[in-house]
Design an enzyme around this catalytic site. Structure first.
Site, mmCIF file in Angstrom:
data_model
loop_
_atom_site.group_PDB
_atom_site.id
_atom_site.type_symbol
_atom_site.label_atom_id
_atom_site.label_comp_id
_atom_site.label_asym_id
_atom_site.label_seq_id
_atom_site.Cartn_x
_atom_site.Cartn_y
_atom_site.Cartn_z
ATOM 1 C CB CYS A 121 -0.901 -0.148 1.243
ATOM 2 S SG CYS A 121 -1.488 1.468 1.707
ATOM 3 C CD GLU A 122 -0.185 5.454 -3.929
ATOM 4 O OE1 GLU A 122 0.624 5.079 -4.810
ATOM 5 O OE2 GLU A 122 -0.704 6.352 -4.119
ATOM 6 C CG HIS A 123 -2.311 5.741 0.896
ATOM 7 N ND1 HIS A 123 -3.246 5.040 0.310
ATOM 8 C CD2 HIS A 123 -2.049 6.891 0.301
ATOM 9 C CE1 HIS A 123 -3.681 5.963 -0.807
ATOM 10 N NE2 HIS A 123 -2.940 7.002 -0.622
ATOM 11 C CG HIS A 124 -0.988 2.623 5.823
ATOM 12 N ND1 HIS A 124 -2.134 2.925 5.237
ATOM 13 C CD2 HIS A 124 -1.325 3.725 6.690
ATOM 14 C CE1 HIS A 124 -2.836 3.561 5.642
ATOM 15 N NE2 HIS A 124 -2.519 4.028 6.782
ATOM 16 C CD GLN A 162 -7.948 -4.536 -4.582
ATOM 17 O OE1 GLN A 162 -7.615 -4.270 -3.382
ATOM 18 N NE2 GLN A 162 -8.887 -5.105 -5.171
ATOM 19 C CG HIS A 190 -5.614 -3.214 0.967
ATOM 20 N ND1 HIS A 190 -5.445 -2.187 0.139
ATOM 21 C CD2 HIS A 190 -6.686 -3.973 0.057
ATOM 22 C CE1 HIS A 190 -5.793 -2.501 -0.983
ATOM 23 N NE2 HIS A 190 -6.509 -3.437 -1.020
ATOM 24 C CB CYS A 192 -2.543 -0.412 5.802
ATOM 25 S SG CYS A 192 -3.419 -0.434 4.244
HETATM 26 ZN ZN LIG Z 1 -2.859 1.407 3.427
#
Ligand SMILES: [Zn+2]
Length: 229
Positions: A121-124, A162, A190, A192
């Site tokens: 995941c690019e956010h976490h 995704q 995910h 996260c």
């Molecule tokens: Zn994430």
């Protein structure tokens, strides 16, 4: 810079805070956001820099980097980022595609299901683990089945969301196979969402792309029947 759909102000995007963007997995573009000079630095240089920076993160967290078990971790992480889990950022690693004539004149849908992939995941920067199902109808050309798998792996090995992964795979297939008739379905977990945040261990996320002839209720039903069996 601002456009009609995107406005950034005070660290906010369309009125959302950075924290909300991460937890709700909002994203801004179908292309992986890359700097213009992303490949000025060699891979060797990148690994050295990442190793130094990662040891700093560990140090700040209070870990003892002289411990035998931790000593090699910054180098291992750097090598893993560049050569493995984020190797799909480098266009040099894009799988080479050989097209073959469809000499059997097979003109029905071809489905490759349950392609396991690991992304992040690019956010976490924690894993996304899932299965991709791909279908296409030949326009006269076909590619080796293993290439479908390789396209999934290439785009998965990036910091991802995704929806973008689904579209990047679909776009690549359309270009390579010279047809709009492609479908991509991704069902993924995910970490996260399961290991932090709302800590939901059972939910998965499904994203779909139905192009050309697949964008039709009876084709979608036919495809889903194959996937359910
Ligand atoms: Zn994430």
């Amino acid at each position: 810079m601002s456009t009609e759909t995107t406005s950034k102000a005070n660290g906010q995007l369309n009125g959302f805070t950075n924290e909300a963007i991460g937890d709700d997995h909002l994203f801004t573009s179908l292309d992986t956001p890359m700097k213009a000079n992303a490949f000025d630095m060699s891979n060797e240089e990148k690994k050295k820099r990442i190793s130094i920076l990662f040891s700093e993160i560990m140090d700040v967290m209070g870990l003892d980097l002289t411990d035998d078990s931790l000593q090699g971790t910054p180098d291992r992480v750097a090598k893993m980022y560049i050569e493995e889990i984020f190797s799909g950022l480098d266009p040099k690693n894009k799988p080479k595609m050989a097209l073959f004539e469809n000499k059997y004149q097979y003109n029905q849908m071809l489905v490759e299901k349950n392609i396991t992939f690991y992304s992040n995941c690019e956010h976490h920067f924690v894993p996304i683990i899932g299965k991709a199902h791909i279908a296409y109808k030949s326009s006269g050309k076909v590619i080796g089945l293993s290439k479908l798998n390789r396209i999934v792996q290439y785009y998965a090995k990036r910091p991802q969301v995704q929806e973008r992964l689904t579209n990047q795979i679909a776009n690549e297939l359309k270009t390579v196979l010279e047809t709009e008739d492609v479908a991509v379905i991704i069902d993924a977990k995910h970490l996260c969402v399961s290991s932090r945040g709302v800590q939901d261990d059972t939910s998965t996320t499904v994203t779909t792309y139905y192009g050309g002839e697949f964008n039709n209720a009876s084709k979608i039903l036919e495809l889903q029947n194959y996937l359910n069996n």
